[in-house]
Design an enzyme around this catalytic site. Sequence first.
Site, PDB file in Angstrom:
ATOM      1  NE  ARG A 237     -79.526  27.458 -39.252  1.00 42.80           N
ATOM      2  CZ  ARG A 237     -79.984  28.574 -38.690  1.00 42.80           C
ATOM      3  NH1 ARG A 237     -79.128  29.504 -38.276  1.00 42.80           N
ATOM      4  NH2 ARG A 237     -81.273  28.795 -38.560  1.00 42.80           N
ATOM      5  CD  GLU A 266     -75.780  25.355 -33.575  1.00 42.36           C
ATOM      6  OE1 GLU A 266     -76.900  25.624 -33.100  1.00 42.36           O
ATOM      7  OE2 GLU A 266     -75.200  26.059 -34.411  1.00 42.36           O
ATOM      8  CG  HIS A 285     -77.486  29.162 -32.818  1.00 43.39           C
ATOM      9  ND1 HIS A 285     -77.768  28.128 -33.690  1.00 43.39           N
ATOM     10  CD2 HIS A 285     -78.055  30.264 -33.347  1.00 43.39           C
ATOM     11  CE1 HIS A 285     -78.474  28.593 -34.705  1.00 43.39           C
ATOM     12  NE2 HIS A 285     -78.675  29.886 -34.516  1.00 43.39           N
TER      13      HIS A 285
HETATM   14  C1  8YV Z   1     -82.314  30.605 -33.615  1.00 44.97           C
HETATM   15  C2  8YV Z   1     -81.638  31.399 -35.848  1.00 44.97           C
HETATM   16  O1  8YV Z   1     -81.814  29.440 -34.140  1.00 44.97           O
HETATM   17  O2  8YV Z   1     -83.569  32.542 -36.578  1.00 44.97           O
HETATM   18  C3  8YV Z   1     -82.672  31.723 -36.872  1.00 44.97           C
HETATM   19  O3  8YV Z   1     -82.528  31.169 -37.988  1.00 44.97           O
HETATM   20  O4  8YV Z   1     -80.650  30.819 -36.142  1.00 44.97           O
HETATM   21  C4  8YV Z   1     -81.811  31.803 -34.432  1.00 44.97           C
HETATM   22  O5  8YV Z   1     -82.657  32.849 -34.338  1.00 44.97           O
HETATM   23  C5  8YV Z   1     -83.803  30.481 -33.706  1.00 44.97           C
HETATM   24  O6  8YV Z   1     -84.327  31.621 -33.176  1.00 44.97           O
HETATM   25  C6  8YV Z   1     -84.296  29.253 -32.935  1.00 44.97           C
HETATM   26  O7  8YV Z   1     -83.974  29.374 -31.590  1.00 44.97           O
END
Ligand code: 8YV
Length: 325
Positions: A237, A266, A285
């Site tokens: 993150r 983001e 991301h």
């Molecule tokens: C995407 C992620 O943020 O699963 C997570 O924690 O960071 C990513 O897979 C999530 O899928 C939301 O789109």
Amino acid sequence: MKKKVILYRDIPAAERQRLEAEFDVTFFDGVSNDNKGAFTAALADAEGLIGSSIGMSPELLDLAPKLKAASTISVGTDQYDLAYLAKRGIPLMHTPGVLNETTADTIFTLIMCTARRAVELSNMVREGRWTSNIGEDLYGTDIHGKTLGIIGMGRIGYAIAKRGYFGFDMKIQYSNRSRKPDAEQDLNATYMDLEELLKTSDFVCVMTPLTPETERLIGAKEFAMMKKSAIFINGSRGKVIDETALVDALRNGTIRAAGLDVFEVEPLSGDSPLCKLDNAVLFPHIGSATAETRLAMITCAVDNLINALNGDISQNCANQHLLSR
Ligand code: 8YV
């Protein structure tokens, strides 16, 4: 009478129909200033929440007095306050496991693109600036045989290390809250403290969850510990690092380069200083962002909510350890 559930992110029709067969579903395509009023009004009667990428603060969820379960379409749970939910007896369900390999593919792609300057050099070709043989000033750096340091040897960290060990003959070392015997046995991984990992890794890859303990884990002091030839990768993150300190480290040659799939804010603004740096490879991301894996996550999250609202939180409950206190 069907339980009322809020779906706050779009999902494929078949999955939405599965939800609607069980619940009275109100859909919001994200939450913004335009629909915040309607969203908070719907919270008043909602017993379930399902979606992703939107912060669900305690202040917001105080407006959902009937909430019985939440289901995030992600493995990360930092959009919610786990302790707050547990205090209210509300399970937070998430999607661990289904995205490990896809996310590891993404992060290893980031490692390779950053090491070999693939994006910078592809842009050079696209813009007609390839006018002679590639010389020393544009060389990348090897990946095979180098040392890969994983900060956060969870499921995804293990999958990344597996790629490095078996695919690229890399030496694996890791720091983690606890020892990981499977990584040590399967990948010959060496456990060490964070400082030693930062000082001795050629590639430093952060894959921890965002928690109060990991927020700003990597800042100016930690970047200064790394080799000047080190490549820093963040697939966790954005708030696990001090982004301003990273920009300084990249500008000043404290480290060689960075590959980032996550950012403090983001989407990342095009005005970010990171966008001006050739030695920063930036992905939007996309860790789990393949059609197959995102469908698997959505299916898992729908199952999780149905199970949780039927009283079964035996699988994929992120705050079960807090609920039982
Ligand atoms: C995407 C992620 O943020 O699963 C997570 O924690 O960071 C990513 O897979 C999530 O899928 C939301 O789109």
